[in-house]
Scaffold this motif. Structure first.
Motif, short mmCIF file in Angstrom:
data_model
loop_
_atom_site.label_atom_id
_atom_site.label_comp_id
_atom_site.label_asym_id
_atom_site.label_seq_id
_atom_site.Cartn_x
_atom_site.Cartn_y
_atom_site.Cartn_z
N GLN A 77 -45.05 27.74 -87.26
CA GLN A 77 -43.85 27.82 -88.08
C GLN A 77 -44.16 27.30 -89.49
O GLN A 77 -44.62 26.17 -89.65
CB GLN A 77 -42.71 27.01 -87.49
CG GLN A 77 -41.41 27.21 -88.29
CD GLN A 77 -40.23 26.45 -87.71
OE1 GLN A 77 -40.38 25.36 -87.18
NE2 GLN A 77 -39.05 27.05 -87.83
N VAL A 133 -46.84 25.11 -79.12
CA VAL A 133 -47.45 25.75 -77.96
C VAL A 133 -46.42 26.54 -77.15
O VAL A 133 -45.24 26.18 -77.08
CB VAL A 133 -48.18 24.70 -77.08
CG1 VAL A 133 -47.21 23.74 -76.41
CG2 VAL A 133 -49.10 25.37 -76.06
N ARG A 134 -46.86 27.66 -76.55
CA ARG A 134 -46.03 28.47 -75.68
C ARG A 134 -46.79 28.74 -74.39
O ARG A 134 -48.00 28.88 -74.40
CB ARG A 134 -45.72 29.83 -76.34
CG ARG A 134 -44.91 29.72 -77.64
CD ARG A 134 -43.49 29.26 -77.35
NE ARG A 134 -42.66 29.14 -78.55
CZ ARG A 134 -42.44 27.98 -79.19
NH1 ARG A 134 -43.02 26.86 -78.77
NH2 ARG A 134 -41.66 27.94 -80.24
N ASN A 164 -49.17 18.82 -83.11
CA ASN A 164 -48.41 17.79 -82.38
C ASN A 164 -49.29 17.10 -81.35
O ASN A 164 -50.05 17.73 -80.62
CB ASN A 164 -47.23 18.43 -81.64
CG ASN A 164 -46.14 18.88 -82.59
OD1 ASN A 164 -45.41 18.06 -83.14
ND2 ASN A 164 -46.04 20.19 -82.80
N GLU A 212 -31.35 25.64 -91.16
CA GLU A 212 -30.92 26.93 -90.61
C GLU A 212 -30.14 27.79 -91.60
O GLU A 212 -29.95 28.98 -91.36
CB GLU A 212 -30.09 26.70 -89.34
CG GLU A 212 -30.93 26.12 -88.21
CD GLU A 212 -30.15 25.93 -86.92
OE1 GLU A 212 -28.91 25.90 -86.98
OE2 GLU A 212 -30.80 25.79 -85.88
N ASP A 224 -43.02 12.29 -86.77
CA ASP A 224 -42.11 13.36 -86.36
C ASP A 224 -40.74 12.79 -85.98
O ASP A 224 -40.65 11.63 -85.58
CB ASP A 224 -42.71 14.06 -85.14
CG ASP A 224 -42.26 15.50 -84.98
OD1 ASP A 224 -41.35 15.92 -85.72
OD2 ASP A 224 -42.82 16.19 -84.12
N TYR A 252 -35.46 27.73 -89.18
CA TYR A 252 -35.23 29.16 -88.94
C TYR A 252 -34.78 29.90 -90.20
O TYR A 252 -35.00 31.09 -90.33
CB TYR A 252 -34.19 29.36 -87.84
CG TYR A 252 -34.61 28.88 -86.47
CD1 TYR A 252 -35.95 28.56 -86.19
CD2 TYR A 252 -33.67 28.74 -85.45
CE1 TYR A 252 -36.33 28.13 -84.93
CE2 TYR A 252 -34.05 28.31 -84.18
CZ TYR A 252 -35.37 28.00 -83.93
OH TYR A 252 -35.73 27.57 -82.69
P1 C2E Z 1 -40.93 19.27 -82.52
O1 C2E Z 1 -42.34 18.83 -82.70
O2 C2E Z 1 -39.86 18.44 -83.12
O3 C2E Z 1 -40.90 20.78 -83.02
C1 C2E Z 1 -39.79 21.37 -83.67
C2 C2E Z 1 -39.00 22.24 -82.72
O4 C2E Z 1 -37.83 22.72 -83.40
C3 C2E Z 1 -39.75 23.49 -82.27
O5 C2E Z 1 -39.30 23.81 -80.95
C4 C2E Z 1 -39.25 24.55 -83.26
O6 C2E Z 1 -39.39 25.87 -82.79
C5 C2E Z 1 -37.81 24.14 -83.37
N1 C2E Z 1 -37.18 24.58 -84.62
C6 C2E Z 1 -37.76 24.81 -85.82
N2 C2E Z 1 -36.85 25.19 -86.74
C7 C2E Z 1 -35.64 25.18 -86.12
C8 C2E Z 1 -34.30 25.49 -86.56
O7 C2E Z 1 -34.03 25.84 -87.70
N3 C2E Z 1 -33.32 25.36 -85.60
C9 C2E Z 1 -33.59 24.98 -84.32
N4 C2E Z 1 -32.56 24.90 -83.47
N5 C2E Z 1 -34.84 24.68 -83.88
C10 C2E Z 1 -35.85 24.78 -84.77
P2 C2E Z 1 -40.32 24.17 -79.77
O8 C2E Z 1 -41.44 25.03 -80.29
O9 C2E Z 1 -39.52 24.68 -78.62
O10 C2E Z 1 -40.95 22.76 -79.41
C11 C2E Z 1 -40.15 21.74 -78.84
C12 C2E Z 1 -40.90 20.44 -78.76
O11 C2E Z 1 -42.00 20.55 -77.84
C13 C2E Z 1 -41.55 20.01 -80.09
O12 C2E Z 1 -40.58 19.39 -80.93
C14 C2E Z 1 -42.61 19.05 -79.57
O13 C2E Z 1 -42.05 17.80 -79.26
C15 C2E Z 1 -43.06 19.73 -78.29
N6 C2E Z 1 -44.25 20.56 -78.59
C16 C2E Z 1 -44.31 21.83 -79.05
N7 C2E Z 1 -45.59 22.22 -79.24
C17 C2E Z 1 -46.36 21.14 -78.88
C18 C2E Z 1 -47.78 20.90 -78.85
O14 C2E Z 1 -48.62 21.76 -79.22
N8 C2E Z 1 -48.19 19.67 -78.40
C19 C2E Z 1 -47.30 18.69 -78.01
N9 C2E Z 1 -47.79 17.52 -77.60
N10 C2E Z 1 -45.97 18.89 -78.04
C20 C2E Z 1 -45.50 20.10 -78.48
#
Ligand code: C2E
Ligand code: CA
Ligand code: CA
Ligand code: CA
Length: 279
Positions: free
Chosen positions: A44, A61-62, A118, A239, A179, A258
């Motif tokens: 992103q 990550v997905r 992350n 957003e 973060d 977003y």
């Molecule tokens: P995070 O690190 O706080 O990542 C931001 C999350 O907010 C991401 O969700 C992103 O897609 C989402 N986001 C970004 N812009 C917006 C927006 O405008 N509105 C809304 N509602 N959401 C937005 P995602 O990708 O589902 O990841 C969720 C959490 O999972 C991350 O929060 C992080 O804590 C964890 N995560 C994701 N990828 C990794 C990774 O590679 N390694 C680790 N250790 N944790 C990860």
């Protein structure tokens, strides 16, 4: 519900069933998923206000199991942490993100985005983490200032060793972002001892930016804290156009959300960078 593969972890509404009985099975499915290449990274953009130019990207990550829909990291990262798989998964994420960062740097030079990666609490408690990061940078011939490691306040507080690991990471020359800033308990104390370079202001403070003086004052003071300490502030979860305009007016220079761009595959980021170079 289907009783095969990953779908067995879902209830009738498709939600993952997080009860203890399913935990071990989900952990095993994650392990198989890692062995079978079912994980991928999306990125992103982190943009500059008010132009929207891409200055960085956050790797997210997905998990795409062979037999089911994509699973959100919010659901599987806690399980990966608990089972210890986050160590191997985290190593894969680090390597893939560095590979993509190196490829962008070769193709776009100075226009290539820094890549935020992350790192979870469990990874920060691993004394091998700084060595792992140094090794990934070396293998991909990547300069440390091309990546930023994202950590959370709770992770740093989780154990005494973590702060030492954080300092070692900083000594490598990589960026360090705190973060979800503002949601922890001892933010200000932590900032004195933890050598971070960036504060990512949590989405909850950005959501509340609806024009009342009080909420604007909180958002302003969070960016002022960053500026005072010589750190950059990134507003998370933007957003709407209105939020972006307000943040700019309040002195924010960087934002993510977003409104600007959804997380997308490396190829799409690459195309956006090529377009940006032509503009
Ligand atoms: P995070 O690190 O706080 O990542 C931001 C999350 O907010 C991401 O969700 C992103 O897609 C989402 N986001 C970004 N812009 C917006 C927006 O405008 N509105 C809304 N509602 N959401 C937005 P995602 O990708 O589902 O990841 C969720 C959490 O999972 C991350 O929060 C992080 O804590 C964890 N995560 C994701 N990828 C990794 C990774 O590679 N390694 C680790 N250790 N944790 C990860
Ligand atoms: Ca993050
Ligand atoms: Ca965040
Ligand atoms: Ca978060």
């Amino acid at each position: 519900a289907k009783l095969t593969g990953t779908n067995r972890f879902r209830d009738h509404s498709g939600e993952l069933d997080a009860t203890a009985a399913h935990h071990a099975e989900l952990a095993a499915a994650l392990r198989r998923g890692l062995d079978h290449g079912e994980f991928r990274l999306v990125y992103q953009p982190i943009v500059e206000l008010p132009t929207g130019a891409i200055t960085g990207v956050e790797a997210l990550v997905r998990w795409q199991p062979a037999d089911g829909p994509v699973v959100s990291p919010a659901e599987f990262i806690p399980v990966a942490e608990h089972s210890g798989l986050i160590i191997d998964l985290g190593a894969w994420i680090l390597d893939q993100a560095c590979a993509d960062a190196a490829a962008w740097h070769r193709r776009h030079g100075a226009g290539a985005p820094r890549v935020n990666i992350n790192v979870s609490a469990r990874q920060l408690l691993d004394p091998d983490l700084p060595g792992l990061v140094a090794d990934a940078l070396h293998r991909h011939r990547l300069s440390p200032d091309r990546i930023t490691i994202e950590i959370t306040e709770t992770a740093v507080f989780a154990g005494g060793v973590a702060l030492g690991t954080v300092r070692e990471l900083r000594e490598l020359g990589v960026g360090l972002a705190l973060d979800d800033f503002g949601t922890g308990h001892s933010s200000l104390t932590l900032l004195r001892t933890c050598p971070v370079t960036t504060l990512k202001v949590d989405k909850s403070f950005i959501d509340d930016l609806n024009g009342t003086a009080e909420q604007e004052a909180i958002a302003t003071s969070l960016s002022t804290i960053a500026a005072t300490l010589g750190l950059r502030a990134v507003a998370e979860g933007v957003e709407t156009r209105d939020q972006a305009d307000r943040l700019h007016a309040l002195g924010y220079r960087y934002a993510q959300g977003y409104y600007f761009a959804r997380p997308s595959p490396a190829e799409e980021i690459d195309a956006a960078l090529a377009e940006m170079a032509l503009a």
